[in-house]
Design a protein around this motif. Structure first.
Motif, short mmCIF file in Angstrom:
data_model
loop_
_atom_site.label_atom_id
_atom_site.label_comp_id
_atom_site.label_asym_id
_atom_site.label_seq_id
_atom_site.Cartn_x
_atom_site.Cartn_y
_atom_site.Cartn_z
N ASP A 112 25.41 42.26 34.17
CA ASP A 112 26.63 41.61 34.64
C ASP A 112 26.24 40.28 35.26
O ASP A 112 25.36 40.24 36.13
CB ASP A 112 27.31 42.50 35.69
N MET A 147 37.17 45.31 47.26
CA MET A 147 37.62 44.44 46.18
C MET A 147 38.78 45.06 45.43
O MET A 147 38.95 44.85 44.24
CB MET A 147 36.46 44.15 45.25
N PHE A 192 36.26 47.25 39.45
CA PHE A 192 35.22 47.19 40.48
C PHE A 192 35.91 47.19 41.84
O PHE A 192 36.53 46.21 42.24
CB PHE A 192 34.37 45.91 40.31
N GLY A 213 24.06 46.56 41.59
CA GLY A 213 23.02 45.61 41.93
C GLY A 213 22.15 46.15 43.05
O GLY A 213 21.01 46.61 42.86
N ARG A 214 22.74 46.17 44.24
CA ARG A 214 22.00 46.50 45.46
C ARG A 214 21.25 47.84 45.37
O ARG A 214 20.10 47.93 45.78
CB ARG A 214 23.01 46.56 46.61
N GLU A 240 28.12 49.68 37.14
CA GLU A 240 27.58 48.33 37.32
C GLU A 240 27.06 48.20 38.75
O GLU A 240 27.85 48.20 39.69
CB GLU A 240 28.73 47.36 37.07
N LYS A 300 23.45 39.20 40.15
CA LYS A 300 23.62 38.49 41.42
C LYS A 300 22.82 39.13 42.56
O LYS A 300 22.45 38.45 43.51
CB LYS A 300 25.10 38.44 41.81
N SER A 315 31.84 47.37 47.36
CA SER A 315 30.38 47.26 47.39
C SER A 315 29.85 47.90 48.66
O SER A 315 30.56 47.98 49.67
CB SER A 315 30.06 45.75 47.36
N TYR A 351 20.40 40.53 47.52
CA TYR A 351 21.12 39.54 48.34
C TYR A 351 20.20 38.98 49.42
O TYR A 351 20.59 38.84 50.57
CB TYR A 351 22.40 40.16 48.92
C1 LIG Z 1 31.92 42.36 39.79
C2 LIG Z 1 30.76 42.84 40.56
N1 LIG Z 1 29.85 43.63 39.96
C3 LIG Z 1 28.77 44.08 40.60
C4 LIG Z 1 28.54 43.76 41.92
C5 LIG Z 1 27.30 44.28 42.58
O1 LIG Z 1 27.56 45.07 43.67
P1 LIG Z 1 26.37 45.84 44.40
O2 LIG Z 1 25.23 44.90 44.52
O3 LIG Z 1 26.96 46.25 45.69
O4 LIG Z 1 26.01 47.01 43.55
C6 LIG Z 1 29.46 42.95 42.61
C7 LIG Z 1 29.23 42.61 44.02
O5 LIG Z 1 29.95 41.98 44.69
C8 LIG Z 1 30.60 42.47 41.92
O6 LIG Z 1 31.48 41.68 42.50
#
Ligand SMILES: Cc1ncc(COP(=O)(O)O)c(C=O)c1O
Length: 419
Positions: free
Chosen positions: A86, A168, A202, A285-286, A283, A67, A205, A387
């Motif tokens: 993920d 979360m 999780f 993303g950012r 896990e 995402k 974030s 994002y």
């Molecule tokens: C279930 C889950 N995994 C991973 C992420 C990725 O988070 P980040 O981009 O802050 O690392 C999110 C972000 O909302 C999430 O909800």
């Protein structure tokens, strides 16, 4: 004047023309054909992954949360460097099946429709269950398909990730199953013949508080140990979540991944015996992709209004909503921006950089000081790798989509992938 955040280190000490992945901003615009555009320097992503690998205890996997940036060439390039992906939708499942076949995939997120669950079960994806209802539906669909679904339980912990931009855990939540209800749910899915894949915790974030991440990982491990005791079985995988932030704003400091890795090593060494034999993953993303992206947008107009100067650009929040302060922030603050042919020059001009949308929300930088910029010049908005485009209202007002470009692949430095 309002301050802006730090330009990421890879671009910070440049002079004259902004260079991204070995080419100037003008080269990139020529390749794209026009502004606005996003450029992702994969060298930065590869370096982040290598730094995280070096910091994490051996055997702790790295999963990429698609995402954060689902640009297909980026997902394809990341796949060989990580241990899992993920996803959060059936659309992302289609994407990763095409771009990263063979890599373990887990599917988190509330509101999974039956057709998405069917696609996931059929593809052998681990479903991170967000509720008892989702468990019941997955089991019924698995029965109908004649496939034992792979099910992990996403836990809604009683703690939250301190300092997190998006919490979360620690409250009533659409995400995950309340920790106290998890043992009974795992027993139910095991009785029903599903393949129990473990626990997913999780807690938040975008936190820059290293100590908070360390505490949260320790609390996550303690919770996983306690749940494993109560379940009476070792979870095959404990997904520890992530939440590592990146510096966007004045005063922000990067998280210390070495300290996080060391502390995680200690916590794993003293983890509950009920976790012996479990695998682990983080896990993210950012933190992996956020700094790799630069959004380039051209100044169309320079106007004065009641004592303020506006640089009006051909981009805006329909492409880069986060920089306008309307994605996940309570108080609007300035992302780092620069005039692309005047890197390192003295900031002499107080301007507000706006986009081309008819809304006062469309501010890419508010009352910042920059070197002088005129119509035709190009503004870079940094930290556009996570994002960005996919988290922006691209259909609003019907402007064209920007081009996305990926470059800087360490083993293929001349390759450029375009949208
Ligand atoms: C279930 C889950 N995994 C991973 C992420 C990725 O988070 P980040 O981009 O802050 O690392 C999110 C972000 O909302 C999430 O909800």
């Amino acid at each position: 004047m309002k301050p802006m955040g730090p330009i990421p280190p890879a671009f910070a000490d440049q002079h004259g023309d902004l260079v991204i992945a070995g080419k100037t901003w003008a080269d990139w615009i020529e390749k794209a054909g026009d502004t606005p555009l996003f450029i992702y320097d994969f060298g930065i992503v590869a370096a982040q992954i290598a730094a995280l690998r070096a910091a994490l205890p051996a055997g702790v996997g790295i999963h990429y949360a698609v995402k954060a940036n689902p640009f297909a060439p980026l997902v394809r390039a990341i796949a060989p460097l990580v241990d899992g992906l993920d996803i959060a939708s059936a659309g992302e499942l289609t994407l990763v099946s095409r771009e990263a076949p063979g890599l373990p995939v887990s599917f988190a997120g509330p509101g999974k429709r039956d057709d998405a669950l069917v696609a996931a079960i059929t593809a052998g994806v681990t479903i991170n269950l967000e509720s008892a209802g989702e468990a019941t539906r997955s089991l019924a669909l698995g029965d109908r398909l004649g496939i034992a679904p792979r099910l992990a339980v996403r836990v809604n912990p009683s703690f939250e990730l301190r300092g997190s931009g998006m919490r979360m855990g620690g409250r009533a939540s659409p995400f995950g199953v309340d920790a106290e209800a998890v043992p009974a749910l795992v027993a139910m899915i095991q009785r029903a013949g599903a393949e129990w894949r473990g626990l997913h915790i999780f807690a938040g974030s975008q936190t820059l508080d290293t100590a908070a991440i360390i505490d949260s990982q320790a609390a996550t491990l303690a919770l996983a140990g306690d749940l494993a005791d109560r379940i009476g079985a070792t979870p095959p995988l404990v997904n520890l979540g992530g939440g590592f932030g990146i510096p966007y704003f004045p005063g922000d400091r990067p998280v210390d991944v070495t300290a996080i890795g060391c502390a995680l090593g200690d916590a794993l060494a003293s983890a509950s015996a009920s976790l012996t034999g479990a695998s682990y993953a983080v896990e993210l993303g950012r933190w992996l992709v956020g700094t790799c992206g630069v959004y380039l947008t051209r100044v169309i107009d320079r106007k004065e209004s009641r004592g303020e100067t506006f640089l009006v650009t051909d981009g805006g929040l329909h492409h880069q909503l986060a920089a306008s302060g309307n994605f996940g922030t309570v108080v609007r603050r300035n992302y780092p921006v620069a005039v692309t042919h005047r890197m390192g020059e003295p900031a002499v001009d107080m301007v507000t950089v706006v986009g081309c949308l008819c809304t006062p929300l469309d501010r890419l930088a508010d009352q910042v000081t920059l070197p002088q910029a005129e119509p035709g010049d190009v503004i870079a908005v940094f930290l556009a790798g996570a994002y960005g485009l996919s988290a922006s209202p691209t259909a609003f007002l019907g402007h064209p989509l920007p081009t996305e470009l990926l470059a800087g692949l360490p083993d293929n430095p001349n390759a450029i992938f375009t949208s």
